[in-house]
Design an enzyme around this catalytic site. Structure first.
Site, mmCIF file in Angstrom:
data_model
loop_
_atom_site.group_PDB
_atom_site.id
_atom_site.type_symbol
_atom_site.label_atom_id
_atom_site.label_comp_id
_atom_site.label_asym_id
_atom_site.label_seq_id
_atom_site.Cartn_x
_atom_site.Cartn_y
_atom_site.Cartn_z
ATOM 1 N N LYS A 80 32.045 59.506 41.587
ATOM 2 C CA LYS A 80 33.294 59.794 40.866
ATOM 3 C C LYS A 80 33.320 61.251 40.397
ATOM 4 O O LYS A 80 34.282 61.706 39.804
ATOM 5 C CB LYS A 80 33.450 58.852 39.675
ATOM 6 N N CYS A 131 39.619 46.329 37.851
ATOM 7 C CA CYS A 131 38.358 45.796 37.277
ATOM 8 C C CYS A 131 38.394 45.855 35.754
ATOM 9 O O CYS A 131 37.374 46.128 35.109
ATOM 10 C CB CYS A 131 37.132 46.539 37.786
ATOM 11 N N HIS A 136 35.828 48.371 31.682
ATOM 12 C CA HIS A 136 35.671 47.984 33.086
ATOM 13 C C HIS A 136 34.749 46.762 33.113
ATOM 14 O O HIS A 136 33.873 46.621 32.258
ATOM 15 C CB HIS A 136 35.020 49.166 33.809
ATOM 16 N N GLN A 181 34.467 57.736 33.860
ATOM 17 C CA GLN A 181 35.757 58.430 34.047
ATOM 18 C C GLN A 181 35.873 59.672 33.176
ATOM 19 O O GLN A 181 36.972 60.202 32.993
ATOM 20 C CB GLN A 181 36.929 57.483 33.739
ATOM 21 N N ASP A 188 29.951 54.588 28.470
ATOM 22 C CA ASP A 188 30.270 54.544 29.892
ATOM 23 C C ASP A 188 31.129 55.777 30.176
ATOM 24 O O ASP A 188 32.303 55.821 29.809
ATOM 25 C CB ASP A 188 31.024 53.235 30.189
HETATM 26 N N1 PLP Z 1 33.060 52.103 34.330
HETATM 27 C C1 PLP Z 1 34.251 52.667 34.556
HETATM 28 C C2 PLP Z 1 35.074 53.165 33.396
HETATM 29 C C3 PLP Z 1 34.723 52.788 35.858
HETATM 30 O O1 PLP Z 1 35.909 53.352 36.097
HETATM 31 C C4 PLP Z 1 33.921 52.310 36.930
HETATM 32 C C5 PLP Z 1 34.420 52.367 38.319
HETATM 33 O O2 PLP Z 1 35.593 52.428 38.568
HETATM 34 C C6 PLP Z 1 32.683 51.758 36.638
HETATM 35 C C7 PLP Z 1 32.286 51.671 35.325
HETATM 36 C C8 PLP Z 1 31.782 51.269 37.719
HETATM 37 O O3 PLP Z 1 31.346 52.348 38.509
HETATM 38 P P1 PLP Z 1 30.506 52.092 39.823
HETATM 39 O O4 PLP Z 1 31.266 51.093 40.633
HETATM 40 O O5 PLP Z 1 30.429 53.438 40.461
HETATM 41 O O6 PLP Z 1 29.171 51.582 39.408
#
Ligand code: PLP
Length: 416
Positions: free
Chosen positions: A236, A374, A133, A213, A210
């Site tokens: 999430k 993203c 992401h 998900q 990270d």
């Molecule tokens: N990392 C992953 C794999 C994501 O799916 C997301 C959001 O979709 C993020 C990071 C960023 O999360 P946030 O916008 O809640 O900070």
């Protein structure tokens, strides 16, 4: 009707009963019952979370840590109890290894800025994967630019799996930290985290995972994974927006300089010198989001009440069903075509643009996400502008998957 014991001893979820905990699922869109398949973007909130936050504001709202009065002490107790629950949820050894942030993005920015400032120098590199992401790419790019360091990438194959053949060599090329996702939000691939962490540790390189998900789909134990940093977002995992978590091993958190300056993160301040607070407060400048912490803890209580084995079972049955009904659609191809997938089905149909598909599904009350999610680099690798992404939760039903499939077929007719 489903409230029976399964062979493994875990209770099967009674989905119809569970859905009543999420009033938004009863609503209609353009006259159709809502089919909410955008759970990877954000999950819906159960009443238990809303009630916990409402109770906080209506009974004990007060600023934490600094007050001698009763309300402040009650708010502090509730806030710190939430930290303890979250620590237990991820298997952290100590509550003070849990830093509260605004979300995954801020958690990663904290480590990138702080670790980078102290440990990165010219010629070093940070290793990410090709399916990250943007929030696990850009913060590293920014600090690399500042330090004249380079960003290196673990490649991804056509199916959407990380290619680890060259990992050992990559790790020996000046890598100071490895940052990658547990589950890809664009493809759904579940990555071999233990293998990568062990490989990095062979060279004494710390790893940031990270888990944005992953936490909502599977149990995570940071001690068992031996991961150095782990980031996730409350929204999430059925908790409130604007709140998130950074787990860090005590050793590393003590090594890192503070991220932001302000109240809470100090012990003493004079114009000549400031001394910093202990963990976790060293990284929590300013008034924290008390209701956010309490809401997330309530979400975790709710999920533990359902039971993770039961959640996993419901979601994997649903993934299998959805995969089956979708792959019967002529011209539909999945991106992230791996056996080990969680929550996400990313696909295109024929040469239909994902936005067009998304709009026609929307008009039928079906909420999916379209675009690059993203994760532009992986879309570029596949030479596509984006995909249609249906992302599932335990509260979705096979009937909703049938509606998705029928909706796609209708879009194909309209757009062909
Ligand atoms: N990392 C992953 C794999 C994501 O799916 C997301 C959001 O979709 C993020 C990071 C960023 O999360 P946030 O916008 O809640 O900070």
């Amino acid at each position: 009707m489903h409230d029976t014991l399964t062979i493994k001893g875990s209770r099967k979820l009674d989905i119809e009963k569970v859905r009543k905990d999420f009033p938004i699922l009863e609503t209609t869109v353009y006259g159709y019952p809502l089919v909410y398949l955008d759970n990877a973007a954000t999950t819906q909130k159960p009443l238990a979370v809303l009630k916990a936050m409402d109770d906080y504001y209506t009974t004990i709202n007060s600023n934490v840590h600094r007050g001698v009065h009763a309300l402040s002490q009650q708010a502090t107790d509730a806030f710190e109890l939430s930290r303890k629950k979250i620590a237990e949820f991820v298997g952290a050894r100590h509550s003070y290894e849990i830093i509260f942030t605004k979300g995954t993005t801020e958690s990663i920015n904290l480590v990138a800025a702080s670790f980078g400032r102290k440990f990165l120098k010219e010629g070093d590199s940070i290793l990410v994967s090709g399916m990250e992401h943007h929030s696990n790419i850009v913060p590293w790019q920014m600090i690399c630019e500042e330090k004249n360091a380079t960003l290196k990438v673990i490649p991804v194959n056509e199916q959407g799996e990380l290619v680890l053949d060259g990992l050992d060599k990559l790790l020996q090329s000046g890598v100071k930290l490895v940052a990658f996702n547990y589950v890809s939000n664009a493809l759904g691939s579940i990555n071999p985290v233990k293998e990568i962490i062990a490989a990095a540790h062979k060279y004494g390189i710390p790893v940031l995972l990270d888990a944005a998900q992953a936490v909502q789909h599977m149990e995570i134990d940071v001690a068992e994974l031996d991961v150095d940093f782990l980031a996730f977002s409350s929204h999430k995992i059925y908790g409130p927006t604007g709140f998130g978590v950074l787990y860090g091993k005590e050793y590393w958190l003590n090594q890192l300089p503070p991220y932001q300056g302000g109240g809470e993160m100090i012990k003493t301040v004079s114009f000549e010198k400031t001394t910093y607070n202990d963990l976790p407060y060293k990284f929590e400048a300013g008034t924290p989001d008390m209701a956010g912490a309490i809401g997330l803890a309530a979400a975790l209580d709710y999920l533990q009440g359902l039971g993770f084995p039961a959640i996993r079972e419901a979601e994997s049955e649903l993934m299998a069903y959805a995969t089956d009904v979708l792959q019967q659609i002529e011209g539909l191809r999945f991106y992230g075509n791996v056996a080990n997938r969680a929550g996400v089905l990313s696909f295109l149909v024929g040469n239909i643009h994902p936005f067009d598909m998304g709009e026609i599904l929307d008009k039928q009350g079906i909420a999916v996400r379209t675009g690059h999610h993203c994760a532009q680099p992986i879309m570029d690798q596949y030479c596509i502008p984006g995909t249609v992404r249906a992302s599932l939760s335990f509260y979705n039903t096979p009937g909703e998957m049938d509606r998705l499939a029928a909706g796609i077929r209708k879009a194909v007719v309209l757009l062909s």
